[in-house]
Each structure stands twice: as structure tokens, then as C-alpha cells.
Scaffold this motif. Structure first.
Motif, PDB file in Angstrom:
ATOM      1  N   UNK A  29     -16.619  46.787  12.338  1.00  0.00           N
ATOM      2  CA  UNK A  29     -16.959  47.943  11.495  1.00  0.00           C
ATOM      3  C   UNK A  29     -16.076  47.831  10.260  1.00  0.00           C
ATOM      4  N   UNK A  30     -16.725  47.689   9.138  1.00  0.00           N
ATOM      5  CA  UNK A  30     -16.039  47.364   7.893  1.00  0.00           C
ATOM      6  C   UNK A  30     -16.254  48.502   6.901  1.00  0.00           C
ATOM      7  N   UNK A  31     -15.186  48.942   6.280  1.00  0.00           N
ATOM      8  CA  UNK A  31     -15.297  50.056   5.333  1.00  0.00           C
ATOM      9  C   UNK A  31     -15.408  49.532   3.909  1.00  0.00           C
ATOM     10  N   UNK A  32     -16.364  50.077   3.175  1.00  0.00           N
ATOM     11  CA  UNK A  32     -16.478  49.783   1.745  1.00  0.00           C
ATOM     12  C   UNK A  32     -16.064  51.050   1.010  1.00  0.00           C
ATOM     13  N   UNK A  33     -14.942  50.965   0.343  1.00  0.00           N
ATOM     14  CA  UNK A  33     -14.368  52.153  -0.282  1.00  0.00           C
ATOM     15  C   UNK A  33     -14.374  52.026  -1.797  1.00  0.00           C
ATOM     16  N   UNK A  34     -14.222  53.170  -2.426  1.00  0.00           N
ATOM     17  CA  UNK A  34     -14.133  53.157  -3.881  1.00  0.00           C
ATOM     18  C   UNK A  34     -14.492  54.520  -4.433  1.00  0.00           C
ATOM     19  N   UNK A  35     -13.964  54.832  -5.615  1.00  0.00           N
ATOM     20  CA  UNK A  35     -14.306  56.124  -6.217  1.00  0.00           C
ATOM     21  C   UNK A  35     -15.768  56.138  -6.671  1.00  0.00           C
ATOM     22  N   UNK A 192     -12.400  56.268   8.337  1.00  0.00           N
ATOM     23  CA  UNK A 192     -12.137  54.842   8.137  1.00  0.00           C
ATOM     24  C   UNK A 192     -10.965  54.426   9.025  1.00  0.00           C
ATOM     25  N   UNK A 193      -9.919  55.264   9.017  1.00  0.00           N
ATOM     26  CA  UNK A 193      -8.747  54.937   9.840  1.00  0.00           C
ATOM     27  C   UNK A 193      -9.111  54.883  11.323  1.00  0.00           C
ATOM     28  N   UNK A 194     -10.012  55.824  11.743  1.00  0.00           N
ATOM     29  CA  UNK A 194     -10.369  55.889  13.164  1.00  0.00           C
ATOM     30  C   UNK A 194     -11.336  54.781  13.576  1.00  0.00           C
ATOM     31  N   UNK A 195     -12.285  54.488  12.696  1.00  0.00           N
ATOM     32  CA  UNK A 195     -13.431  53.667  13.100  1.00  0.00           C
ATOM     33  C   UNK A 195     -13.380  52.212  12.641  1.00  0.00           C
ATOM     34  N   UNK A 196     -12.761  51.984  11.488  1.00  0.00           N
ATOM     35  CA  UNK A 196     -12.978  50.679  10.858  1.00  0.00           C
ATOM     36  C   UNK A 196     -11.873  49.682  11.170  1.00  0.00           C
ATOM     37  N   UNK A 197     -12.274  48.432  11.307  1.00  0.00           N
ATOM     38  CA  UNK A 197     -11.311  47.366  11.540  1.00  0.00           C
ATOM     39  C   UNK A 197     -10.682  46.947  10.219  1.00  0.00           C
ATOM     40  N   UNK A 198     -11.549  46.722   9.250  1.00  0.00           N
ATOM     41  CA  UNK A 198     -11.045  46.272   7.946  1.00  0.00           C
ATOM     42  C   UNK A 198     -11.727  47.063   6.847  1.00  0.00           C
ATOM     43  N   UNK A 199     -11.206  46.896   5.636  1.00  0.00           N
ATOM     44  CA  UNK A 199     -11.760  47.671   4.516  1.00  0.00           C
ATOM     45  C   UNK A 199     -11.666  46.878   3.225  1.00  0.00           C
ATOM     46  N   UNK A 200     -12.602  47.186   2.346  1.00  0.00           N
ATOM     47  CA  UNK A 200     -12.564  46.664   0.978  1.00  0.00           C
ATOM     48  C   UNK A 200     -12.655  47.867   0.069  1.00  0.00           C
ATOM     49  N   UNK A 212      -7.186  44.349   6.787  1.00  0.00           N
ATOM     50  CA  UNK A 212      -7.250  45.210   7.962  1.00  0.00           C
ATOM     51  C   UNK A 212      -6.695  46.584   7.594  1.00  0.00           C
ATOM     52  N   UNK A 213      -7.341  47.614   8.123  1.00  0.00           N
ATOM     53  CA  UNK A 213      -6.967  48.975   7.721  1.00  0.00           C
ATOM     54  C   UNK A 213      -5.495  49.245   8.041  1.00  0.00           C
ATOM     55  N   UNK A 214      -5.102  48.898   9.263  1.00  0.00           N
ATOM     56  CA  UNK A 214      -3.717  49.136   9.664  1.00  0.00           C
ATOM     57  C   UNK A 214      -2.745  48.362   8.793  1.00  0.00           C
ATOM     58  N   UNK A 217      -2.321  49.908   5.389  1.00  0.00           N
ATOM     59  CA  UNK A 217      -1.453  51.091   5.454  1.00  0.00           C
ATOM     60  C   UNK A 217       0.014  50.674   5.603  1.00  0.00           C
ATOM     61  N   UNK A 218       0.241  49.677   6.452  1.00  0.00           N
ATOM     62  CA  UNK A 218       1.627  49.234   6.655  1.00  0.00           C
ATOM     63  C   UNK A 218       2.187  48.632   5.375  1.00  0.00           C
ATOM     64  N   UNK A 219       1.337  47.853   4.698  1.00  0.00           N
ATOM     65  CA  UNK A 219       1.793  47.209   3.463  1.00  0.00           C
ATOM     66  C   UNK A 219       2.159  48.241   2.400  1.00  0.00           C
ATOM     67  N   UNK A 220       1.487  49.356   2.462  1.00  0.00           N
ATOM     68  CA  UNK A 220       1.747  50.378   1.450  1.00  0.00           C
ATOM     69  C   UNK A 220       2.784  51.400   1.899  1.00  0.00           C
ATOM     70  N   UNK A 221       3.354  51.139   3.076  1.00  0.00           N
ATOM     71  CA  UNK A 221       4.366  52.075   3.553  1.00  0.00           C
ATOM     72  C   UNK A 221       5.676  51.857   2.793  1.00  0.00           C
TER      73      UNK A 221
END
Lengths: 316, 438
Positions: A29-35, A192-200, A212-214, A217-221
Motif C-alpha cells: 500500500x503506497x501513499x501518493x502525497x502532495x498539496x 497514511x501512517x496507519x495503512x501505508x508501507x511507503x510514500x511519495x 518507507x513511511x516510518x 518520519x525517523x529521518x525527519x525526527x
């Protein structure tokens, strides 16, 4: 596997999708994100072969999506509708037949889906007689019928009550388990955090986040931790700031400080530490910061910005 | 996975069944001919009854004879109209009832004013004024209290017979008198028939020569318009309901388009085909009686022109539906196309009387008017025997089919990309940009 390679689309001299590269594995399950206006819909329309790219290739299962043998895919757009003046069963079975099912199989699968989504009692009713939420579920059924290999959902949770959101999440998880590739476009970052493995994430046609979503998030911590302990911590080497917050302590560590050293220092003080948890920013915060700072938008570059570029731009 | 042709058929079947099951379709199918049929019968019956009542009513006429030519004329006589020819085959073998003799009473008045007062008072129904210079000028005046818009149906023959009979009284024998009074009744008018032989020109056939081309061309135009309108409506509704983007994941725009055109064209053809068959069935005895046959080639040409004309207009209608933001706007644009399709009817008399005139030839070669124009010419020639040069039919069909292919190709592109433009209708430069997209 969905493979998008160097895809570019230009409208009236304006590049709306610029050199986008990503892959989505089968059963992911892949998230496609963007404004809004980032180019997500154009990208999806290129994947579904409604719009042809000006450059690059898009393939699913090793075959071009624009080729004669199209993959079994389904797309639920954000702005969607149904035939209103036909019975629910006919509306759904028609989509099944268009996806290659025989008349009988389409009706059988339609019944299964209607039962799965709690619409079995409405089979013979006209679509117009359904409530908005029910129509939303029927639209999801129309996307799911025919067992698509690639399922593209644009804001699928909109209009659903929490029970039906849960229902859809369960269905998506089951489909993923069966090997369906899911491309999910949404602004609901918690989903996205709950469902998706990765995101763009794309912004103004450029890739600005991918992974990968996690991991994203870790990289931006920031080097921050939440401490739960009996007692009050005193000065510890490596701790930049210490702020009490809702019964916890928020600790910002110095850049060079190692969390293990800090924890050891706290224990050495005799503090009864019950929890020492890194603070990971929610995806929503990362989204807002990335969009507001406009990182990764310089022309001529390829791929998403590096971590250093993001940090340099103030994205933590 | 089904083959593309299967998807086309699935779409066509769905579009066809959805359309023909609509109440509006069933009402149109049944009510339109019913309205024409019953409207025609009731209207004709009313007119006949009115005319018969007028014919059969006792005439009381005030005569103001300023010329003195009718001083000795009898004031009471019976008028018997001549036997009219029969066009209806059902009545052909039945014995013809003798026309009823209607009594006519003439009353002399010394001046016009008194006569008109009497007309106002309802004592007489007609005032006939014979001017003093009647013999040299022939001028007569008739006054009646009549509110009808058209007076052509008024039967003045009792008056003109009385005037003629009494003007010639004593100058000739009764036989010559009768011949003079009914001159033209026994005139047989010969023209060359379809086989080049001299034959009596048949009034009924002449009527058929007008009605048949009109009916056939009208039906063709209706079939094209109906199919196109269904397509326009379907595309507009799908655009408004935002359903198309989901579908384009499973079918190509070409499959979707082909299925829609096939299904909705079939619905249009069902509608008009039913009317044509019902019309031919109900009028078969009349056409046979007046020796007019509808050649099979005409129906074959009708089908060909329907196919080519439908593809041409349906592609444009589909583009209009895809580019406009809602059905109301789409309908406004499609109105102009409908006018273009039916405008040959404006020059129908030219098409029927001179089917090979430059105007008729030009309009039957010009793709937007070709289908209706050529069917008008072909069906007119089926009655009159005029020959339409085969090269004109071939060129007309080729131009229409070629234009249909071009509009279909452009329409497919406009359909594919126009359907994604929600809430706005693109202007011409934007449409051109869409057409330049890959």
C-alpha cells in the motif's frame, strides 16, 4: 510491480509532472502525497493511461500501461459518481463486465462485495435511493470488483463514518494480503501512517519525499526524546533543553549527543525511568514543512531532495 | 479478460437497453406517431365534416343586381356538386353515393346596405353584389359573416353556376351549358411516366410524390438527430456525474466511444425504424392503389446514409457533450447542428420538383446536409422517375463517410480529454491545444 520512470508532463509550456521516478511492489500500500495542484491527479491519469506522458515510461508487471494488454487496474477518483437511475446490482455488475468478468461472474462478485460492504439489502434499489455514505461504499465496490491487480484510490475515506473507515481499512489490508498493489492518494496523514508501507510526496510536479513511511518520519525526527520518570531530572550532559510537558519531560539533545549516554546519565542520577522514547514527528508536520519551505523544487534536478538538503532547508 | 470487441458490445448493450427502457423513449416511440395519426385523422375529419356541413346547408343568398342582367333569373334552384375522385383504396370498390342536392334560395335586394343589414340580422347567409359594369369588368362582391382564417375552402360554385347559367340563358342549349359549367372536369392531363410512356397524371400520385420524399428524409433526419441527442445526453450526464474517469481505467476511450455510438445509434434506429415500418404497413394499401412502390434500394441507401450521417453528427455531438460543462449548455450547441441537418427541408420544393438542380446537387455533396438532401432527391426520384446520377450518390457517400472518419478521430480525442475538464467549457484556442495533445 508498478514502475514509473522519469515521467514528465507539460501543459502549455508548464511542467506539471517533472521527472518523477518511483516503484510500488505487488502487495504494497503506497501513499501518493502532495498539496493541491502538486500534479498527483495528472500522475494518476498517466498511470491509468487517460493522459499520455510527454516523457518517461510507466509499466505494470513489466508491461507498459499504454500497451495493448492493459493491466487489471481500478481507479476511484476523488471526484466520482455513479449511474443514478439504475439498480445497485446493475451499476456494479456493469463495472465488473467492463473489467473482463462474464455477466454471471460479475453479478456473483457484485453480490459478494455488496455483502462485504453491508449493501446486500439494497441490491434492487436504484443507486439514487442510497444515502451519500452508501453511494460512497458502492463506488468503492465498483473499484474493487474484478479483483484489480492495481488499485488506485483517491481520498477513499472521505464521506465514510468511522465504522465504514474501519471496514475499508480491513478490506484494503485483505486485498494487500492477496497481492493487490494499492496506490492511495490522500490528505489524511494519519491514514497514511496507519495503512501505508511507503510514500511519495510531490510538490509542483517534483518529487520531494520518497521512502518507507516510518523511515521518512525517523529521518525527519529531531534529536528529541520524551522522558517519563518518577522524580525530576537534573542537568545531564548532552541535553540542550528540558521542558515539562503533560506529565513528561521533553528533552532536546545536542547534535553530537548519543541517546544511550543521556539515558545512562539519567539512570546514574537515580531517576526511576519508566519510558525514554524518541519523538518522531507526525507525517502531517513533515508535509506542512516540506510544502512551506519548498525544498526540492529547484529546476533541472532529478529525484527527491537529500536528507542534508531537507535539514539545510530547516526541515527537521 | 474479455476482448475489446466484447467490451464494445457490453457498452453498446448497456447503452441501448438503458435508453430503450426509459419511459421517455417508450412515450416518444408510441406517442409521436399516435399524435400524428390521431391528430391527422381528427383534424382531417373535422375539416371534412365542416366542409360537408357547409356544402349541405341550405343557402339563402341576398342578391343585389346592379347590372340588371339577372332580373329574370329564377330565385330558387337545387345545386348538385360533381362526384369527386377517390384516393382511398378501401373506398375504391364501394358504390359511390350520389351527391346530395342542396336547395339555394336567392332573395333580391334593391341596395347593398339593406342586404348587409339583413346579413347582420341573420336573415341571409351570403350577400352577392353584381356590379353595374359586371358585363365589362366581371367584378362581383360576396359578403359573408365568416371568421375562418382561410377562405379557400368556401364553395362558391352554387353562386357561380347560377350566375353563368342565367347569363347564358337563351343563348345556348342545355348540353353546351353543362359543358361550359363543368369545363375542365373531364380534362385528362398526360405526362410521361417512369418508363417514358405517356400516362394520365395522377393527383394522388402527385401527392405521394410530395409526401414520400418528405417522410423518408424526415425519418432519416430524425434517426440521426435522435441517436445524436441520446449520445449527447449520455455523455453530458456521465461528465456531470464524474463517472467516466473510473471507466477509462477498464476500457479505452475508443471502446467506450464505439460502444456508445453503436448502442445509442441502435436506439435511434429502433425509434425511427419502428415508425417507418408502422408507416409503410399502414400506408401500403394506399401506395399500392396509386401505383407507388418504395424500392428496396431506397431503404438500402437510407441505411447507408443513416450510418454515415450518424457517425458524422454523433461524433460532433459527442465532442460537444464532452467539452461543455452541463447538459443545458450542450443542448444549446447541438441545436445549431440539428438545424444544419434539417435545413434541406427549407428547399424541399426545389429538391422534389428539380432533384438535379445545382442547389440540390450541392447540398447533397456537402457533408452536413448530404444525408437529408440526398434522401430527399432519391425518394423524390422514386416517385417522379427522375434519374440521380450514380456518381453523385457515390461522391456524396464518400465525402460524408470521409468526413465521418475525420470527425470521429477528432471527436475521440476531444472526448478523451474534454471529459476531464470539469466545470468549464474550453474556448477555441484551448480546444485546439487539446487536439494537439498526444
Amino acid at each position: 510491480m508498478l514502475q514509473v520512470r522519469n515521467v514528465r508532463k507539460v501543459y502549455d509550456g508548464r511542467t506539471v509532472v517533472n521527472d518523477v521516478n518511483f516503484e510500488v511492489a505487488a502487495g504494497e500500500i503506497f501513499a501518493l502525497l502532495g498539496p493541491n495542484g502538486a500534479g498527483k491527479t495528472t500522475l494518476i491519469r498517466m498511470i491509468t493511461d487517460i493522459v499520455r506522458p510527454d516523457g518517461g515510461t510507466i509499466a505494470f508487471g513489466g508491461k507498459s500501461v499504454a500497451g495493448p494488454q492493459r493491466p487489471r487496474m481500478a481507479y476511484l477518483p476523488e471526484e466520482r459518481g455513479l449511474y443514478k437511475k439504475v439498480p445497485v446490482m446493475d451499476a456494479l455488475a456493469y463495472f465488473g463486465e467492463l473489467k473482463g468478468l462474464s455477466h454471471a461472474d460479475a453479478r456473483r462478485e457484485a453480490i459478494e462485495l455488496l455483502e462485504e460492504f453491508g449493501l446486500a439489502a439494497w441490491t434492487k434499489k436504484q443507486v439514487a435511493a442510497l444515502s451519500k455514505g452508501m453511494q460512497q461504499k458502492l463506488q468503492l465496490c465498483s473499484a474493487l470488483i474484478g479483483r484489480p491487480e492495481l488499485l488506485i484510490l483517491d481520498e477513499p475515506f472521505t464521506g465514510l463514518d468511522p465504522i465504514n473507515v474501519q471496514l475499508l481499512e480491513d478490506v484494503l489490508r485483505r486485498r494487500r494480503g492477496e497481492g493487490t498493489t494499492v496506490l492511495l492518494s490522500t490528505h489524511q496523514m494519519n491514514k497514511v501512517e496507519e495503512q501505508c508501507d511507503r510514500a511519495l510526496m510531490i510538490n509542483r510536479g517534483h518529487m520531494v519525499l520518497y521512502g518507507a513511511v516510518g523511515e521518512i518520519r525517523r529521518q525527519h525526527a529531531a534529536n528529541e526524546f520524551l522522558l517519563t520518570a518518577d522524580g525530576t531530572p537534573r542537568n545531564v550532559a548532552g541535553v540542550k533543553t528540558l521542558v515539562a510537558e503533560n506529565g513528561h519531560w521533553r528533552m532536546a539533545l545536542e547534535k553530537a549527543a548519543h541517546p544511550a549516554s543521556v539515558l545512562r546519565g539519567l539512570l546514574d542520577q537515580g531517576l526511576a525511568v519508566r519510558a525514554f522514547v524518541p519523538v518522531v514527528p507526525p507525517l502531517e508536520d513533515i508535509f506542512v514543512q516540506v510544502v512551506q519551505t519548498g525544498v526540492g523544487l529547484d529546476q533541472g534536478r532529478s529525484g527527491p531532495p537529500t536528507l542534508d538538503e531537507l535539514h539545510a532547508a530547516g526541515v527537521r | 479478460m474479455s476482448r475489446p470487441t466484447n467490451k464494445v458490445l457490453i457498452i453498446a448493450r448497456r447503452e441501448y437497453l438503458t435508453t430503450v427502457r426509459r419511459k421517455a423513449f417508450v412515450f416518444t416511440l408510441l406517442l409521436t406517431p399516435a399524435i400524428f395519426f390521431f391528430g391527422g385523422i381528427v383534424s382531417t375529419r373535422l375539416q371534412i365534416n365542416q366542409a360537408l356541413a357547409k356544402l349541405n346547408e341550405t343557402r339563402i343568398v341576398a342578391v343585389v343586381d346592379s347590372s340588371g342582367l339577372y332580373a329574370g333569373a329564377p330565385l330558387t334552384f337545387g345545386y348538385t356538386p360533381p362526384v369527386e375522385p377517390i384516393f382511398d383504396p378501401r373506398q375504391a370498390n364501394k358504390p359511390v353515393a350520389a351527391p346530395k342536392t342542396v336547395p339555394v334560395f336567392m332573395r333580391r335586394y334593391t341596395d347593398q346596405k339593406t342586404a348587409l343589414d339583413s346579413l347582420e340580422a341573420g336573415n341571409v347567409k351570403t350577400v352577392l353584389v353584381v356590379s353595374s359594369d359586371f358585363l365589362s369588368s366581371g367584378r362581383l362582391r360576396v359578403y359573408e359573416k365568416d371568421t375562418r382564417a382561410f377562405t379557400s375552402s368556401t364553395d362558391y360554385r352554387p353562386l357561380t353556376n347560377w350566375l353563368s347559367r342565367n347569363l347564358l340563358s337563351g343563348l345556348t342549349d342545355s348540353l353546351r351549358m353543362e359543358r361550359t359549367l363543368w369545363m375542365g372536369r373531364s380534362l385528362d392531363y398526360y405526362t410521361k411516366d417512369r418508363d417514358g410512356r405517356w400516362a394520365i397524371k395522377d393527383d394522388a400520385k402527385e401527392m405521394a410524390g410530395f409526401l414520400l420524399p418528405f417522410a423518408i428524409a424526415f425519418m432519416l433526419a430524425m434517426a440521426i438527430i435522435s441517436g445524436g441527442q441520446y449520445l449527447l445526453q449520455g455523455v453530458s450526464e456521465e461528465k456531470e456525474s464524474r463517472i467516466l474517469e473510473s471507466m477509462l481505467c477498464s476500457v479505452t476511450p475508443t471502446e467506450l466511444l464505439a460502444g456508445k455510438m453503436l448502442g445509442l445509434g441502435g436506439a435511434g434506429l429502433t425509434l425511427v425504424g419502428t415508425w417507418i415500418l408502422a408507416g409503410l404497413y399502414s400506408s401500403a394499401s394506399v401506395l399500392s392503389f396509386i401505383h407507388v412502390s418504395v424500392p428496396a434500394s431506397l431503404l438500402a441507401y437510407g441505411l447507408l446514409y443513416f450510418l454515415c450521417g450518424y457517425i458524422f453528427y454523433a461524433s460532433i455531438m459527442m465532442s460537444v457533450g464532452a467539452l461543455t460543462s452541463n447538459l443545458r449548455e450542450a443542448t444549446q450547441f447541438s441545436g445549431y447542428l440539428t438545424i444544419l441537418n434539417v435545413c434541406p427541408f427549407w428547399a424541399m420544393v426545389v429538391f422534389i420538383n428539380t432533384p438535379n438542380s445545382p442547389l440540390a446537387v450541392a447540398m447533397s455533396l456537402f457533408p452536413p446536409t448530404a444525408a437529408t438532401s440526398m434522401m430527399l432527391r432519391l425518394s423524390a426520384s422514386a416517385v417522379s422517375g427522375a434519374v440521380i446520377p450514380p456518381w453523385q450518390i457515390a461522391t456524396s457517400l464518400a465525402l460524408l463517410a470521409g468526413s465521418g472518419v475525420v470527425t470521429l478521430m477528432l471527436g475521440s480525442k476531444l472526448f478523451r480529454l474534454g471529459m476531464l475538464l470539469y466545470g468549464k467549457t474550453p474556448n477555441l484556442p484551448e480546444i485546439m491545444r487539446i487536439l494537439r495533445q498526444p
